[in-house]
Design a protein around this motif. Structure first.
Motif, PDB file in Angstrom:
ATOM      1  N   UNK A 647       0.836  -1.210   0.000  1.00 26.29           N
ATOM      2  CA  UNK A 647       0.000   0.000   0.000  1.00 26.29           C
ATOM      3  C   UNK A 647       0.869   1.258   0.000  1.00 26.29           C
ATOM      4  N   UNK A 648       1.966   1.211   0.744  1.00 26.67           N
ATOM      5  CA  UNK A 648       2.855   2.373   0.781  1.00 26.67           C
ATOM      6  C   UNK A 648       3.490   2.618  -0.589  1.00 26.67           C
ATOM      7  N   UNK A 649       3.923   1.536  -1.257  1.00 28.34           N
ATOM      8  CA  UNK A 649       4.504   1.673  -2.591  1.00 28.34           C
ATOM      9  C   UNK A 649       3.461   2.169  -3.590  1.00 28.34           C
ATOM     10  N   UNK A 650       2.237   1.616  -3.522  1.00 25.55           N
ATOM     11  CA  UNK A 650       1.185   2.053  -4.420  1.00 25.55           C
ATOM     12  C   UNK A 650       0.856   3.526  -4.252  1.00 25.55           C
ATOM     13  N   UNK A 651       0.830   4.009  -3.005  1.00 30.04           N
ATOM     14  CA  UNK A 651       0.551   5.432  -2.760  1.00 30.04           C
ATOM     15  C   UNK A 651       1.643   6.309  -3.354  1.00 30.04           C
ATOM     16  N   UNK A 652       2.901   5.834  -3.288  1.00 25.79           N
ATOM     17  CA  UNK A 652       4.005   6.625  -3.850  1.00 25.79           C
ATOM     18  C   UNK A 652       3.919   6.695  -5.372  1.00 25.79           C
ATOM     19  N   UNK A 653       3.377   5.648  -6.011  1.00 25.30           N
ATOM     20  CA  UNK A 653       3.331   5.597  -7.476  1.00 25.30           C
ATOM     21  C   UNK A 653       2.043   6.187  -8.039  1.00 25.30           C
ATOM     22  N   UNK A 654       1.062   6.437  -7.217  1.00 24.76           N
ATOM     23  CA  UNK A 654      -0.234   6.936  -7.701  1.00 24.76           C
ATOM     24  C   UNK A 654      -0.158   8.436  -7.956  1.00 24.76           C
ATOM     25  N   UNK A 655       0.623   8.816  -8.944  1.00 20.66           N
ATOM     26  CA  UNK A 655       0.804  10.222  -9.307  1.00 20.66           C
ATOM     27  C   UNK A 655       0.597  10.349 -10.813  1.00 20.66           C
ATOM     28  N   UNK A 656      -0.605  10.597 -11.289  1.00 25.48           N
ATOM     29  CA  UNK A 656      -0.877  10.653 -12.728  1.00 25.48           C
ATOM     30  C   UNK A 656       0.003  11.682 -13.441  1.00 25.48           C
ATOM     31  N   UNK A 657       0.615  11.250 -14.529  1.00 26.25           N
ATOM     32  CA  UNK A 657       1.417  12.159 -15.345  1.00 26.25           C
ATOM     33  C   UNK A 657       2.800  12.442 -14.819  1.00 26.25           C
ATOM     34  N   UNK A 658       3.195  11.917 -13.641  1.00 22.36           N
ATOM     35  CA  UNK A 658       4.527  12.191 -13.083  1.00 22.36           C
ATOM     36  C   UNK A 658       5.598  11.474 -13.894  1.00 22.36           C
ATOM     37  N   UNK A 659       6.773  12.072 -13.972  1.00 21.53           N
ATOM     38  CA  UNK A 659       7.890  11.441 -14.664  1.00 21.53           C
ATOM     39  C   UNK A 659       8.294  10.175 -13.922  1.00 21.53           C
ATOM     40  N   UNK A 660       8.756   9.184 -14.689  1.00 25.41           N
ATOM     41  CA  UNK A 660       9.129   7.909 -14.061  1.00 25.41           C
ATOM     42  C   UNK A 660      10.291   8.075 -13.088  1.00 25.41           C
ATOM     43  N   UNK A 661      11.245   8.932 -13.395  1.00 21.61           N
ATOM     44  CA  UNK A 661      12.370   9.143 -12.484  1.00 21.61           C
ATOM     45  C   UNK A 661      11.876   9.706 -11.156  1.00 21.61           C
TER      46      UNK A 661
END
Length: 820
Positions: A647-661
């Motif tokens: 859940x913590x990892x998913x919250x960090x990645x749930x950023x629409x349009x953010x650069x992969x880096x």
């Protein structure tokens, strides 16, 4: 060595009641004229029972009077005697004694004898020994002086003159102030008065400069005994003095070496180790110390030259350590990290070349090659007042890593051989630390090189995906671990994504990881489906285990690993995945929604569970979806469930349009501030989709007339794409591939052209057999098709599909200039 503190020497050293020796004074006729409390304790006779009687009748066992008389005559003839004798105690039992008889001389040419007796039995039973006791047993020279009750010298032996250089005639009738410096004399007189008053033995240390070794300060240990008359009245004090300079220096050396074991080598930084050596030895050994390392050593490399080899190249050193008792001299003749060019003809170059130390007790700062080479620095050395120099090589495994220079300016005593021995011992300890640091640097460099070669330096997803990655090893010292990731471009614009984890950390796990990564790349080139690829990889790991078990030179280590393998097709926008005991991926859609695909876990690799098949799952991923592959080190931690980490990892990645880096950085920030307990790997892939205009496909009948039709269709499509330069080659490729499909299959045929980074030509048929190149003879009419395909294409191959196979070939796209 450094000067001895006067206050330390002025303090008497208290000893237990067990004396260094039992003392008796005998006149020229053999009559006891002085007795000590220690003698009474040892043999049981009081002063009243002994003083005034013949020593032969008092001390010899019954019946040995004649032998004792002969012994007395022998002592007179030799001027003394030492050895082991048996003496009867007052209560009758026999004592094994070490006896020493010393001749004393008086002012009027008179003589007396001082008898020193040490009980061997008491010594062996653990009684405390002192310098005098040790000297008695070793037959070392002992200076003896007998003072009267007014502390004036009345009797002295010949050895005392060798200790302090004062002749006998200058002692008689005088006190200590006429033979010793005032400070030492006053302190010793205080001690002797205490001995007269208490009657007990006392030991005191003092310093002097013997005439035989005038430049060097010597330390002496004096034991003082109260001589008693027949009525027990103090008659005077007997002083027995031994030179303990060697013992004192040994204690100081041990203290310095003990300091070295804790203060040198606290880190694996070679520059810090050099500075620690310099700081430790000032002022304990020298007033100024500089440590210069070979120029390559601070960079983790051994010097190229070996001991005993000559080089035309002038040695180059780098100043690594500087310490001084005078802060104003710290920049003389160079500051830290400054490069030092050593003249070939200097003593420094000779030390570097031979690996042997150089001792210059009296330093010549006005002539010599090194002075002529750099007169400015020579003048700085003269201004510093350095008058004595030691140059010690820092050696390790037949290499000279550098030099340690020791100088004296405040301390006027020149360096001696024992100072050089101590310096060499200290430098040897520092050299061991430096060598350990170099070995660590070499191993770390090798490990990092291995890791750099094993992991992809630049991951590219071609036309299929945009990728970014992070890798954090648990073994931060060496920077290597057992995790790996990879991105493999496949035919037809597809891409394979893989993340794996080998059990363990460090270089061994990294080496195993490299073998598995190579195996995955090899299997990926065969275009196997994910579940089949994992099955082959499982067999590979089990074979590795079997090979390790057959190696009798080392203990077998079971290799366990997990892996997640995914293949994404940008044409169909579908992703096929399979895993072997690895954590499931996360899928983040373009709106930021996070899902965990229902993907069978599979068994970890290498556990012998090959009977349980791996299963593949196919997902449809819209363009712009983010597929996150990771290792368990990113989501697992002690005392926390893996679901919390997910859940913590998913919250960090749930950023629409953010650069992969940026997403990778956010995911790494979820880790604990402490060093990770396991390797951490993250691979992010944002999916792309090929526009329909870049793909052309045709279903063709399985007839020979299809071949020219396929050629025309392909040529027309290439012209529409503006790829006229490829028409001739592609027509030939299509002709060969379609002809082979018709000849070896009986079902429908499909021709597909894909324009992405390259041009891919694919021909599908229902035959599951893979094509194999042949070696036809000169007269054979068939068998040259695949050979021609290989010569005309950038690369070619085949892959299995659900209802047959696909044979493909790639062509490089012409440059825009060439196309025009």
């Amino acid at each position: 060595m450094t000067n001895i503190d006067h206050t330390l020497l002025a303090e008497p050293v208290s000893l237990p009641e067990v004396p260094d020796a039992a003392i008796a004074m005998i006149d020229a006729e053999g009559v006891v004229v002085g007795w000590t409390h220690a003698a009474q304790q040892l043999v049981g006779y009081t002063a009243g029972e002994v003083v005034g009687r013949s020593a032969v009748h008092v001390l010899a066992p019954p019946g040995d009077a004649r032998r004792a008389s002969a012994f007395s005559e022998q002592c007179r003839a030799r001027g003394g005697w030492s050895g082991t004798v048996a003496i009867r105690h007052r209560d009758g039992h026999t004592l094994r004694m070490t006896l020493r008889v010393s001749l004393l001389r008086g002012q009027d040419a008179g003589t007396r004898w001082l008898v020193s007796v040490t009980d061997i039995g008491a010594l062996s039973s653990g009684a405390t020994g002192g310098p005098v006791r040790e000297s008695l047993l070793a037959r070392a020279p002992i200076g003896i002086v007998v003072y009267d009750a007014q502390l004036r010298c009345v009797w002295v032996n010949d050895a005392m003159e060798r200790h302090d250089g004062v002749p006998r005639h200058r002692r008689f009738g005088r006190g200590l102030k006429d033979s010793l410096p005032a400070v030492e004399a006053e302190a010793l007189e205080v001690v002797m008065r205490q001995v007269l008053e208490s009657g007990t033995t006392t030991v005191h240390e003092y310093r002097a400069w013997p005439p035989a070794d005038r430049p060097r300060e010597h330390a002496f240990s004096a034991s003082f005994f109260c001589l008693q008359g027949a009525d027990g009245t103090p008659l005077g004090v007997c002083s027995m003095t031994v030179d303990v300079t060697g013992n004192k220096r040994a204690r100081e050396r041990l203290a310095i070496l003990s300091e070295a074991s804790t203060h040198i080598g606290s880190t694996l930084d070679v520059m810090q180790t050099a500075q620690e050596l310099a700081e430790l030895t000032v002022p304990l050994l020298a007033d100024h110390v500089v440590v210069d390392l070979a120029e390559s050593v601070p960079f983790g490399l051994e010097p190229a030259a070996r001991i005993g080899t000559r080089s035309e190249r002038r040695p180059v050193l780098r100043r690594a350590g500087v310490a001084s008792v005078d802060q104003g001299v710290l920049e003389l003749p160079a500051v830290r990290e400054e490069v030092i060019h050593v003249p070939q003809t200097s003593s420094f170059a000779a030390v570097l070349r031979t690996g042997r130390s150089h001792l210059e007790p009296v330093m010549d700062t006005h002539s010599g090659p090194w002075v002529d080479h750099d007169p400015t620095r020579a003048q700085k050395v003269r201004d510093s007042g350095v008058h004595s120099l030691m140059v010690v090589p820092i050696r390790a495994r037949r290499c000279v890593l550098g030099l340690a220079l020791f100088g004296r300016s405040v301390e006027q005593t020149p360096f001696q051989e024992d100072d050089l021995l101590l310096a060499e011992e200290l430098v040897t300890r520092a050299a061991l630390c430096l060598d350990n640091a170099l070995q660590y640097a070499r191993e770390r460099t090798a490990a990092l090189t291995l890791q750099r070669d094993l992991l992809p330096q630049r991951v590219q997803g071609g036309a299929a995906v945009e990728v970014a990655s992070r890798y954090v090893p648990a073994d931060m010292d060496h920077g290597v671990g057992g995790d790996w990731f990879d991105v493999v471009e496949l035919s037809g614009a597809r891409v394979a994504l893989v993340v794996g984890d080998v059990v363990g950390h460090g270089i061994n796990a990294a080496a195993t990881m490299g073998r598995l990564r190579t195996a995955v790349r090899t299997l990926a080139d065969l275009d196997l489906p994910p579940d089949e690829l994992l099955a082959h990889l499982d067999d590979t790991v089990r074979r590795m285990n079997d090979e390790d078990a057959d190696d009798t030179d080392r203990l077998p280590a079971v290799v366990g690993a997990t892996c997640l393998y995914a293949v994404y097709d940008p044409v169909s926008r579908r992703c096929t995945l399979a895993r072997a005991g690895h954590p499931p991926p996360l899928v983040v859609d373009a709106q930021g929604g996070v899902t965990v695909p229902d993907l069978p876990a599979g068994a970890p690799l290498g556990l012998g569970l090959g009977l349980v098949p791996f299963e593949s799952v196919e997902l449809e991923l819209p363009e712009g979806s983010v597929l996150a592959l990771y290792s368990d080190g990113l989501v697992e931690s002690r005392g926390e469930d893996i679901d919390v980490g997910l859940r913590r990892l998913g919250a960090a990645l749930a950023q629409p349009g953010a650069a992969l880096e940026d997403l990778c950085s956010r995911a790494m920030e979820t880790l604990s501030a402490q060093a990770p307990a396991d390797d951490v790997t993250l691979l992010l892939a944002r999916t792309r989709a090929l526009p329909p205009a870049q793909v052309a496909s045709w279903d063709l009948p399985n007839e020979l007339v299809t071949v020219p039709m396929a050629r025309r269709l392909a040529a027309r499509q290439l012209r529409e794409w503006g790829l006229e330069p490829l028409v001739t080659a592609v027509e030939s490729l299509v002709s060969e591939l379609v002809t082979n499909a018709i000849r070896h299959g009986d079902g429908p045929i499909r021709l597909r052209l894909i324009q992405h980074r390259v041009l891919t030509c694919e021909v599908s048929d229902t035959n599951t057999g893979r094509p194999r190149p042949r070696h036809p003879g000169n007269l054979d009419e068939h068998g040259r098709g695949l050979y021609l395909v290989g010569r005309l294409s950038r690369r070619c191959g085949s892959r299995s599909v659900t209802d047959g196979k696909v044979v493909w070939a790639e062509q490089e796209l012409p440059s825009p200039t060439g196309a025009r």
